[in-house]
Design a protein around this motif. Structure first.
Motif, PDB file in Angstrom:
ATOM      1  N   VAL A  56       9.416   7.276   6.596  1.00 36.38           N
ATOM      2  CA  VAL A  56       8.076   7.059   7.149  1.00 36.38           C
ATOM      3  C   VAL A  56       7.589   5.660   6.793  1.00 36.38           C
ATOM      4  CG1 VAL A  56       5.692   7.883   7.234  1.00 36.38           C
ATOM      5  CG2 VAL A  56       7.547   9.509   6.862  1.00 36.38           C
ATOM      6  N   ASN A  57       6.917   4.998   7.733  1.00 36.74           N
ATOM      7  CA  ASN A  57       6.271   3.722   7.448  1.00 36.74           C
ATOM      8  C   ASN A  57       4.915   3.979   6.799  1.00 36.74           C
ATOM      9  OD1 ASN A  57       8.282   1.993   8.462  1.00 36.74           O
ATOM     10  ND2 ASN A  57       7.535   2.247  10.541  1.00 36.74           N
ATOM     11  N   VAL A  58       4.715   3.396   5.636  1.00 41.50           N
ATOM     12  CA  VAL A  58       3.490   3.599   4.864  1.00 41.50           C
ATOM     13  C   VAL A  58       2.747   2.263   4.745  1.00 41.50           C
ATOM     14  CG1 VAL A  58       2.599   4.211   2.589  1.00 41.50           C
ATOM     15  CG2 VAL A  58       4.473   5.520   3.582  1.00 41.50           C
ATOM     16  N   PRO A  59       1.432   2.247   4.974  1.00 40.45           N
ATOM     17  CA  PRO A  59       0.683   0.991   4.880  1.00 40.45           C
ATOM     18  C   PRO A  59       0.597   0.462   3.456  1.00 40.45           C
ATOM     19  CG  PRO A  59      -0.803   2.836   5.274  1.00 40.45           C
ATOM     20  CD  PRO A  59       0.587   3.371   5.428  1.00 40.45           C
ATOM     21  N   LEU A  60       0.479  -0.856   3.335  1.00 41.13           N
ATOM     22  CA  LEU A  60       0.295  -1.514   2.048  1.00 41.13           C
ATOM     23  C   LEU A  60      -1.171  -1.876   1.874  1.00 41.13           C
ATOM     24  CD1 LEU A  60       3.370  -3.934   2.155  1.00 41.13           C
ATOM     25  CD2 LEU A  60       3.209  -1.754   0.938  1.00 41.13           C
ATOM     26  N   HIS A  61      -1.725  -1.606   0.706  1.00 37.72           N
ATOM     27  CA  HIS A  61      -3.094  -1.986   0.382  1.00 37.72           C
ATOM     28  C   HIS A  61      -3.060  -3.055  -0.704  1.00 37.72           C
ATOM     29  CE1 HIS A  61      -5.349   1.840   1.966  1.00 37.72           C
ATOM     30  NE2 HIS A  61      -4.624   1.241   2.882  1.00 37.72           N
ATOM     31  N   PHE A  62      -3.584  -4.227  -0.400  1.00 32.62           N
ATOM     32  CA  PHE A  62      -3.581  -5.344  -1.346  1.00 32.62           C
ATOM     33  C   PHE A  62      -4.904  -5.346  -2.126  1.00 32.62           C
ATOM     34  CE2 PHE A  62      -0.620  -6.346   1.977  1.00 32.62           C
ATOM     35  CZ  PHE A  62       0.454  -6.938   1.314  1.00 32.62           C
ATOM     36  N   LEU A  63      -4.802  -5.302  -3.456  1.00 23.73           N
ATOM     37  CA  LEU A  63      -5.973  -5.228  -4.319  1.00 23.73           C
ATOM     38  C   LEU A  63      -6.301  -6.580  -4.947  1.00 23.73           C
ATOM     39  CD1 LEU A  63      -5.130  -1.922  -6.263  1.00 23.73           C
ATOM     40  CD2 LEU A  63      -6.305  -2.176  -4.061  1.00 23.73           C
ATOM     41  N   ASN A  64      -7.596  -6.860  -5.126  1.00 22.86           N
ATOM     42  CA  ASN A  64      -8.108  -8.031  -5.855  1.00 22.86           C
ATOM     43  C   ASN A  64      -7.785  -9.369  -5.201  1.00 22.86           C
ATOM     44  OD1 ASN A  64      -9.262  -6.524  -8.051  1.00 22.86           O
ATOM     45  ND2 ASN A  64      -7.177  -6.144  -8.780  1.00 22.86           N
ATOM     46  N   GLU A  65      -7.646  -9.385  -3.883  1.00 21.09           N
ATOM     47  CA  GLU A  65      -7.382 -10.664  -3.214  1.00 21.09           C
ATOM     48  C   GLU A  65      -8.523 -11.659  -3.394  1.00 21.09           C
ATOM     49  OE1 GLU A  65      -4.777 -10.733   0.509  1.00 21.09           O
ATOM     50  OE2 GLU A  65      -5.891  -8.869   0.739  1.00 21.09           O
ATOM     51  N   ASP A  66      -9.772 -11.178  -3.378  1.00 21.84           N
ATOM     52  CA  ASP A  66     -10.924 -12.072  -3.508  1.00 21.84           C
ATOM     53  C   ASP A  66     -11.199 -12.446  -4.962  1.00 21.84           C
ATOM     54  OD1 ASP A  66     -11.273 -11.904  -0.772  1.00 21.84           O
ATOM     55  OD2 ASP A  66     -12.692 -10.228  -0.911  1.00 21.84           O
ATOM     56  N   LYS A  67     -10.659 -11.669  -5.899  1.00 25.95           N
ATOM     57  CA  LYS A  67     -10.950 -11.907  -7.318  1.00 25.95           C
ATOM     58  C   LYS A  67      -9.844 -12.673  -8.030  1.00 25.95           C
ATOM     59  CE  LYS A  67     -13.525  -7.541  -7.584  1.00 25.95           C
ATOM     60  NZ  LYS A  67     -13.603  -6.216  -8.251  1.00 25.95           N
ATOM     61  N   ALA A  68      -8.684 -12.769  -7.439  1.00 25.54           N
ATOM     62  CA  ALA A  68      -7.539 -13.391  -8.112  1.00 25.54           C
ATOM     63  C   ALA A  68      -7.847 -14.851  -8.469  1.00 25.54           C
ATOM     64  CB  ALA A  68      -6.307 -13.323  -7.221  1.00 25.54           C
TER      65      ALA A  68
END
Length: 215
Positions: free
Chosen positions: A107-119
């Motif tokens: 199954v293709n599962v979506p990726l969720h990217f965390l802390n992009e604005d805080k990095a």
């Protein structure tokens, strides 16, 4: 991760062919679909167009075990293919694959990217995080299927690249691509300065040196 239940009301479909499918969509507001796999014969069905369209607005629908209810007979499935009209906002056909708890699924599962604005690499250094992949194909048993996979980019550094092998997969879940070897270890995300940023810095330094020479 949430475990939302999706139940799709379906109806047996006897008439097949392009003409029958057009009538189904036009007169009944349904679309043709099929259930296959699980060592059973393929079952043609029809489902409500607008109900499916509404479900598709939820990202979780694509990476969940779904329940199809055909006049009281329920089957566990995953959505394997979806066809749309080339230019109208209309669904035209759906394929569902049967699943059972003892057999692994892809199954293709979506990726969720965390802390992009805080990095810090973004806030302090002006870096830009680029996504090379927004979903990843995984292999797991149905009960282990994750709704999404999280990637924390807080500690990324300039010119760093995250690959499939760097992802923290949930227990019982593995990358389909990596089953073929290290050559398939795709890039998932990377961080770089905006195009021209390094050149501008070099030009500025060059200008200062030129000014010093003139003096």
């Amino acid at each position: 991760m949430s475990k939302k239940d999706f139940v799709i009301e379906a109806f047996p479909r006897e008439d097949q062919g392009k003409g029958a499918s057009r009538r189904l969509r036009r007169e009944e507001r349904k679309i043709p679909a099929i259930i296959y796999g699980g060592n059973k014969e393929a079952t043609p069905i029809s489902i409500w167009h607008n109900e499916l369209k509404k479900d598709l607005e939820n990202e979780a629908f694509f990476s969940h075990i779904l329940t199809i209810d055909v006049q009281g007979k329920k089957e566990s499935v995953i959505l394997k293919d979806l066809q749309r009209h080339p230019y109208k906002p209309i669904l035209t056909h759906a394929d569902f694959q049967r699943v059972d708890k003892d057999h692994e699924i892809h199954v293709n599962v979506p990726l969720h990217f965390l802390n992009e604005d805080k990095a810090p690499v973004v806030k302090l250094q002006g870096g830009i995080i680029s996504h090379q992949l927004n979903e990843v194909e995984v292999i797991c048993l149905p009960q282990d299927l994750p709704e999404f996979i999280e990637i924390d980019v807080m500690d990324m550094e300039l010119d760093q690249t995250i690959h499939l092998s760097d992802l923290k997969m949930p227990k019982g879940v593995r990358s389909a691509a990596l089953q073929h070897g290290e050559d398939y270890d795709q890039a998932v995300a990377s961080v770089h300065l905006p195009r021209g940023a390094k050149v501008d810095e070099e030009d500025e330094e060059g200008g200062e040196e030129a000014g010093e020479d003139k003096e």
